[in-house]
Every structure is written in structure tokens, then in C-alpha cells.
Design a protein around this motif. Structure first.
Motif, PDB file in Angstrom:
ATOM      1  N   MET A 234      42.905  84.911 -32.991  1.00 12.96           N
ATOM      2  CA  MET A 234      43.613  85.912 -32.228  1.00 12.96           C
ATOM      3  C   MET A 234      42.634  86.875 -31.562  1.00 12.96           C
ATOM      4  N   ARG A 235      41.643  87.320 -32.347  1.00  9.46           N
ATOM      5  CA  ARG A 235      40.666  88.262 -31.821  1.00  9.46           C
ATOM      6  C   ARG A 235      39.850  87.608 -30.702  1.00  9.46           C
TER       7      ARG A 235
ATOM      8  N   VAL B 202      39.482  88.829 -26.730  1.00  7.98           N
ATOM      9  CA  VAL B 202      38.183  89.060 -26.079  1.00  7.98           C
ATOM     10  C   VAL B 202      38.114  88.279 -24.768  1.00  7.98           C
ATOM     11  N   HIS B 203      38.617  87.044 -24.756  1.00 11.10           N
ATOM     12  CA  HIS B 203      38.618  86.249 -23.526  1.00 11.10           C
ATOM     13  C   HIS B 203      39.506  86.887 -22.451  1.00 11.10           C
ATOM     14  N   VAL B 204      40.664  87.350 -22.844  1.00 13.59           N
ATOM     15  CA  VAL B 204      41.570  88.005 -21.887  1.00 13.59           C
ATOM     16  C   VAL B 204      40.943  89.283 -21.347  1.00 13.59           C
ATOM     17  N   LEU B 205      40.309  90.061 -22.184  1.00 16.98           N
ATOM     18  CA  LEU B 205      39.648  91.293 -21.751  1.00 16.98           C
ATOM     19  C   LEU B 205      38.509  90.978 -20.786  1.00 16.98           C
ATOM     20  N   ALA B 206      37.711  89.967 -21.101  1.00  9.74           N
ATOM     21  CA  ALA B 206      36.597  89.584 -20.224  1.00  9.74           C
ATOM     22  C   ALA B 206      37.123  89.095 -18.874  1.00  9.74           C
TER      23      ALA B 206
END
Length: 176
Positions: free
Chosen positions: A1-2, A6-10
Motif C-alpha cells: 500500500m505504501r 509513493v508511486h502515485v505521489l511521484a
């Protein structure tokens, strides 16, 4: 999940940076292409029509249907009136002296790349309009003593120069 977060934020940060950079680039280019809008020249008594100051129609105003004209809801297939065209008035022009906003004659120059219209006075000139032809782009340069309009299409260039630095205004057209 984390890891997914992180991928979505990047991805969001990269997309936001790309959109900002694109907007800044387009804004910078478009700001450099703006030129003064053409100004309307005053209508004198010599320019009036026999119908007075009432316009027949324009590209921005729709003519109101006359009593005998065909409208979508009217059953009559033919208009009962013939369209009128404006005719110049027969009154001689009144010499009221030059207006402070116009100084001379409005002259148009048609080229392979487009059309340029200047208001040419005794000691200077102003650009009234410049319209590129289909498939041509346009650039305008202005100084205190000359105006240059350049039309471009691929490697072809057509320049219209109006200069008045050493005498009355004159127009030169060059193909490059």
C-alpha cells in the motif's frame, strides 16, 4: 500500500511539473506574438450612404428581417423586397481638416503571403491591419520610423516595409 502511494505521489509531482513547464513555455511564446489591435477610422460625411448611418449588416451583427423577407417561420417562398446595396452620397466632402487620430489615406497591399493595410499620412504611418493568407504565418515589428510585416510559409518569406525616416512614408514589398 505504501509503495503504491509513493508511486502515485511521484507520478503526480512529475505531471504537475510537466504541465507547469508546458504552460510557461506556451505563455512565453504567445506573449511575444501579440500586436496592437487595429483601430477604427472615423466615418466622415463623404463616407455616409444615402440610407444615413444605418448599417445593412456586418459579420458580427445579424440583419433584422424586413417585412417581406423570408424567415424560417414564414410560409412565403419569395421575398417581396429586393435587397439594397449602399450607394455613396452625392454631397461633396466637407473639408474639416485632418483628425488627430487619422493622418492620411488608408491603403492596402495584397501579397502572396497576405494583406497589409496602412494609414499613410504626410509624415508617418500606422498599421491598420495585417492578415496572413491560408498556410502563412505573420510577424510584425514597429519602431518610431518604420513598420515591417513579414509573412512566412516554410522557406518562403514576403516582407512589407513602410518607412518614413528620411521623408514621406513609402511602402516596399520584397519576396525572399
Amino acid at each position: 500500500m505504501r509503495r503504491g502511494l509513493v508511486h502515485v505521489l511521484a507520478w503526480s509531482l512529475a505531471t504537475g511539473a510537466a504541465v507547469t513547464l508546458s504552460w510557461w513555455g506556451v505563455h512565453t511564446v504567445m506573449t511575444g506574438t501579440v500586436y496592437d489591435r487595429p483601430r477604427a477610422l472615423p466615418i466622415t460625411a463623404a463616407d455616409a450612404t444615402t440610407q444615413g448611418a444605418k448599417p445593412l449588416a456586418s459579420s458580427t451583427n445579424r440583419a433584422t428581417p424586413s417585412k417581406g423577407s423570408v424567415t424560417p417561420s414564414s410560409p412565403s417562398p419569395k421575398p417581396t423586397e429586393t435587397p439594397r446595396t449602399p450607394t455613396p452620397s452625392k454631397t461633396p466632402p466637407q473639408n474639416t481638416g485632418p483628425s488627430p487620430t487619422t493622418s492620411g489615406q488608408v491603403k492596402s497591399y495584397d501579397t502572396d503571403g497576405g494583406r497589409v493595410v496602412f494609414d499613410i499620412g504626410a509624415t508617418s504611418a500606422t498599421l491598420v491591419s495585417a492578415t496572413p493568407g491560408a498556410g502563412w504565418s505573420m510577424q510584425v515589428w514597429k519602431t518610431q520610423t518604420w513598420i515591417r510585416v513579414e509573412f512566412g510559409a516554410g522557406a518562403d518569406r514576403v516582407s512589407v516595409f513602410c518607412t518614413w525616416h528620411d521623408g514621406p512614408p513609402r511602402v516596399e514589398i520584397g519576396n525572399y
